[in-house]
Design an enzyme around this catalytic site. Structure first.
Site, PDB file in Angstrom:
ATOM      1  N   ARG A  80      18.903  17.214  -1.517  1.00 53.64           N
ATOM      2  CA  ARG A  80      17.247  17.094  -1.799  1.00 53.64           C
ATOM      3  C   ARG A  80      16.507  18.370  -2.527  1.00 53.64           C
ATOM      4  NH1 ARG A  80      14.163  12.656  -1.214  1.00 53.64           N
ATOM      5  NH2 ARG A  80      14.912  11.921   0.441  1.00 53.64           N
ATOM      6  N   CYS A 114      17.783   4.187  -4.310  1.00 57.20           N
ATOM      7  CA  CYS A 114      17.415   4.278  -5.693  1.00 57.20           C
ATOM      8  C   CYS A 114      18.458   5.601  -6.630  1.00 57.20           C
ATOM      9  CB  CYS A 114      16.539   6.055  -5.705  1.00 57.20           C
ATOM     10  SG  CYS A 114      16.957   6.479  -4.012  1.00 57.20           S
ATOM     11  N   THR A 160       1.384  -1.242  -0.167  1.00 55.75           N
ATOM     12  CA  THR A 160      -0.287  -0.244   0.074  1.00 55.75           C
ATOM     13  C   THR A 160       0.956   1.219   0.263  1.00 55.75           C
ATOM     14  OG1 THR A 160       0.009  -0.187   2.150  1.00 55.75           O
ATOM     15  CG2 THR A 160      -1.836  -0.966   1.089  1.00 55.75           C
ATOM     16  N   GLY A 161       2.007   0.846   0.121  1.00 57.98           N
ATOM     17  CA  GLY A 161       3.247   2.633  -0.350  1.00 57.98           C
ATOM     18  C   GLY A 161       3.099   3.027  -1.481  1.00 57.98           C
ATOM     19  N   SER A 186       9.844  12.676  -3.783  1.00 59.42           N
ATOM     20  CA  SER A 186       8.883  11.343  -3.745  1.00 59.42           C
ATOM     21  C   SER A 186      10.179  10.466  -3.014  1.00 59.42           C
ATOM     22  CB  SER A 186       8.610  10.519  -4.883  1.00 59.42           C
ATOM     23  OG  SER A 186       9.963  10.642  -5.547  1.00 59.42           O
ATOM     24  N   GLY A 187      11.487  10.375  -2.910  1.00 55.56           N
ATOM     25  CA  GLY A 187      12.238   9.425  -2.123  1.00 55.56           C
ATOM     26  C   GLY A 187      11.385   9.146  -0.394  1.00 55.56           C
ATOM     27  N   VAL A 216       6.269   3.111  -3.048  1.00 52.44           N
ATOM     28  CA  VAL A 216       7.301   2.024  -3.932  1.00 52.44           C
ATOM     29  C   VAL A 216       6.077   0.708  -4.784  1.00 52.44           C
ATOM     30  CG1 VAL A 216       8.884   0.854  -4.228  1.00 52.44           C
ATOM     31  CG2 VAL A 216       8.750   3.163  -3.050  1.00 52.44           C
ATOM     32  N   LYS A 249      25.804   5.279   1.590  1.00 52.31           N
ATOM     33  CA  LYS A 249      24.866   4.029   0.436  1.00 52.31           C
ATOM     34  C   LYS A 249      25.597   4.411  -1.234  1.00 52.31           C
ATOM     35  CE  LYS A 249      20.600   4.678   2.987  1.00 52.31           C
ATOM     36  NZ  LYS A 249      19.274   4.581   2.528  1.00 52.31           N
ATOM     37  N   HIS A 271      15.223  11.937  -9.693  1.00 59.15           N
ATOM     38  CA  HIS A 271      16.054  11.984  -8.979  1.00 59.15           C
ATOM     39  C   HIS A 271      17.691  12.730 -10.436  1.00 59.15           C
ATOM     40  CE1 HIS A 271      14.800  11.464  -5.722  1.00 59.15           C
ATOM     41  NE2 HIS A 271      16.429   9.489  -5.344  1.00 59.15           N
ATOM     42  N   GLN A 289      17.719  15.129  -4.999  1.00 58.29           N
ATOM     43  CA  GLN A 289      16.972  14.214  -5.681  1.00 58.29           C
ATOM     44  C   GLN A 289      15.551  15.132  -4.698  1.00 58.29           C
ATOM     45  OE1 GLN A 289      20.421  11.750  -2.894  1.00 58.29           O
ATOM     46  NE2 GLN A 289      18.091  10.799  -2.994  1.00 58.29           N
TER      47      GLN A 289
HETATM   48  N1  12T Z   1      14.529   4.748   0.306  1.00 59.67           N
HETATM   49  O1  12T Z   1      15.504  10.223  -1.766  1.00 59.67           O
HETATM   50  O2  12T Z   1      16.256   3.198   0.047  1.00 59.67           O
HETATM   51  O3  12T Z   1      14.579   9.775   0.260  1.00 59.67           O
HETATM   52  O4  12T Z   1      18.189   3.940   0.822  1.00 59.67           O
HETATM   53  C1  12T Z   1      16.841   7.956  -0.422  1.00 59.67           C
HETATM   54  C2  12T Z   1      17.559   6.790  -0.287  1.00 59.67           C
HETATM   55  C3  12T Z   1      14.724   7.093  -0.471  1.00 59.67           C
HETATM   56  C4  12T Z   1      15.665   9.810  -1.018  1.00 59.67           C
HETATM   57  C5  12T Z   1      17.134   4.116   0.198  1.00 59.67           C
HETATM   58  C6  12T Z   1      14.873   5.553  -0.302  1.00 59.67           C
HETATM   59  C7  12T Z   1      16.101   7.935  -0.633  1.00 59.67           C
HETATM   60  C8  12T Z   1      16.412   5.181  -0.207  1.00 59.67           C
END
Ligand code: 12T
Length: 330
Positions: free
Chosen positions: A232, A131, A13-14, A161-162, A16, A210, A239, A158
């Site tokens: 951001r 991502c 339901t999220g 939506s992340g 992604v 990461k 992105h 970025q």
């Molecule tokens: N889920 O753009 O899974 O907020 O490492 C960055 C990294 C979101 C984001 C990850 C994520 C962002 C991750």
């Protein structure tokens, strides 16, 4: 796999999760049975897929007692840490979108255009990279093959939506003049925030580390020097990344452009006379990685600069995971 697989979407339901559904539908992914799972909060919700209605089940210790071949996880790190090993112990192959398992030595970290063969040594969990890393890898792999990467500098721009629906809401409200701060420590509208995820002891953010660590693992080259600044920006989707590269070997810039244009998963948009280059708004809803502003870095011996844009929820998450699942059933 001879018969069609049984599939579970965990975290259905999220943001992604719902994109998993779209991508599975669009790519006509074959399945025998399909299950949707989520936390107790979302259990009982109804989802429609290929014209059929499904009820979301609660994710628990018994979710994988029934025969499931592949589970696409996007339910957050805590749920992945707990339930991915339970699923794997039941014979499920988990494709996990969280950061929980990415750097585990027993877990392959896969971008299908880059290191598909790493899938072969999975022990039940395959990790989907970050991502920002995924889109960079698609562009860097063919260049590393030809010219051997020496150093990489990432600067990212970025999208909100992340951060899921909270990030999108912060920007929406901010554009109306309401400085909502649900997703970030500062207002995002009209700002650039040089912080994505939490700060670590070394002064970098977790997002920056990461990108550095995952680049080494996916390219299988710990010797490449990598640094990153992740930012951001007030963009809803996709992105953008400025990537500065240094190679061991010399090259012609036209050769670099040709290699990128021929590489899998890449669309080159690089017509500066007509102001054509990749843009976040154009990349949204697409599955490819868009590359442009390809030019020599005159400040070093064998250097270039690139501008790389992709939809962070599609290629950066859902599409990449579904592509991994497609490799599993090949
Ligand atoms: N889920 O753009 O899974 O907020 O490492 C960055 C990294 C979101 C984001 C990850 C994520 C962002 C991750």
């Amino acid at each position: 796999m001879n018969k069609k697989p049984n599939i579970a979407v965990v975290g259905a339901t999220g943001l992604v999760g719902s994109t998993f559904l779209k991508v599975l539908e669009e790519r006509d992914f074959p399945f025998e049975n399909l299950y949707f799972m989520a936390s107790a909060k979302s259990a009982g919700k109804k989802l429609s897929f290929r014209g059929k209605e499904y009820v979301v089940e609660e994710l628990n210790e018994h979710s994988f007692d029934k025969p499931i071949d592949i589970a696409l996880f996007s339910a957050g790190g805590t749920a992945s840490e707990k339930y991915a090993p339970i699923a794997a112990a039941h014979g499920v192959t988990v494709v996990d979108n969280s950061s929980a398992w990415r750097m585990d030595k027993e877990v392959p970290l896969v971008v299908p255009e880059v290191n598909p063969d790493d899938i072969s040594w999975n022990k039940g969990i395959i990790a989907n990279p970050n991502c920002s890393t995924i889109q960079a890898m698609v562009a860097l792999k063919p260049l590393d093959e030809h010219f051997k990467l020496k150093r990489v500098i990432y600067s990212t721009y970025q999208a909100v939506s992340g951060s899921g629906l909270k990030g999108i809401n912060d920007l929406k409200e901010g554009l109306k003049g309401n400085d909502v701060k649900q997703a970030y420590p500062h207002p995002i509208a009209g700002n650039c925030l040089p912080q994505i995820d939490v700060f670590l002891e070394n002064g970098y953010t977790k997002e920056e580390m990461k990108m550095i660590d995952e680049t080494h693992k996916i390219l299988g080259r710990d010797d490449i020097k990598v640094t990153a600044t992740t930012v951001r920006v007030p963009v809803f989707e996709s992105h953008s990344e400025s990537i500065n590269l240094e190679f061991e070997k010399p090259f012609e810039i036209e050769e670099v452009k040709k290699i990128l244009a021929a590489a899998p998963g890449i669309v080159v948009i690089d017509d500066i006379e007509n102001s054509q280059y990749p843009l976040a708004r154009d990349a949204s809803g697409k599955d490819e990685v868009f590359v442009g502003r390809i030019r020599r870095d005159f400040s070093v011996e064998n250097g270039i600069n690139l501008w790389v844009v992709a939809d962070n929820i599609r290629k950066g998450a859902a599409t990449n995971a579904v592509q991994i699942a497609e490799l599993l059933i090949k």
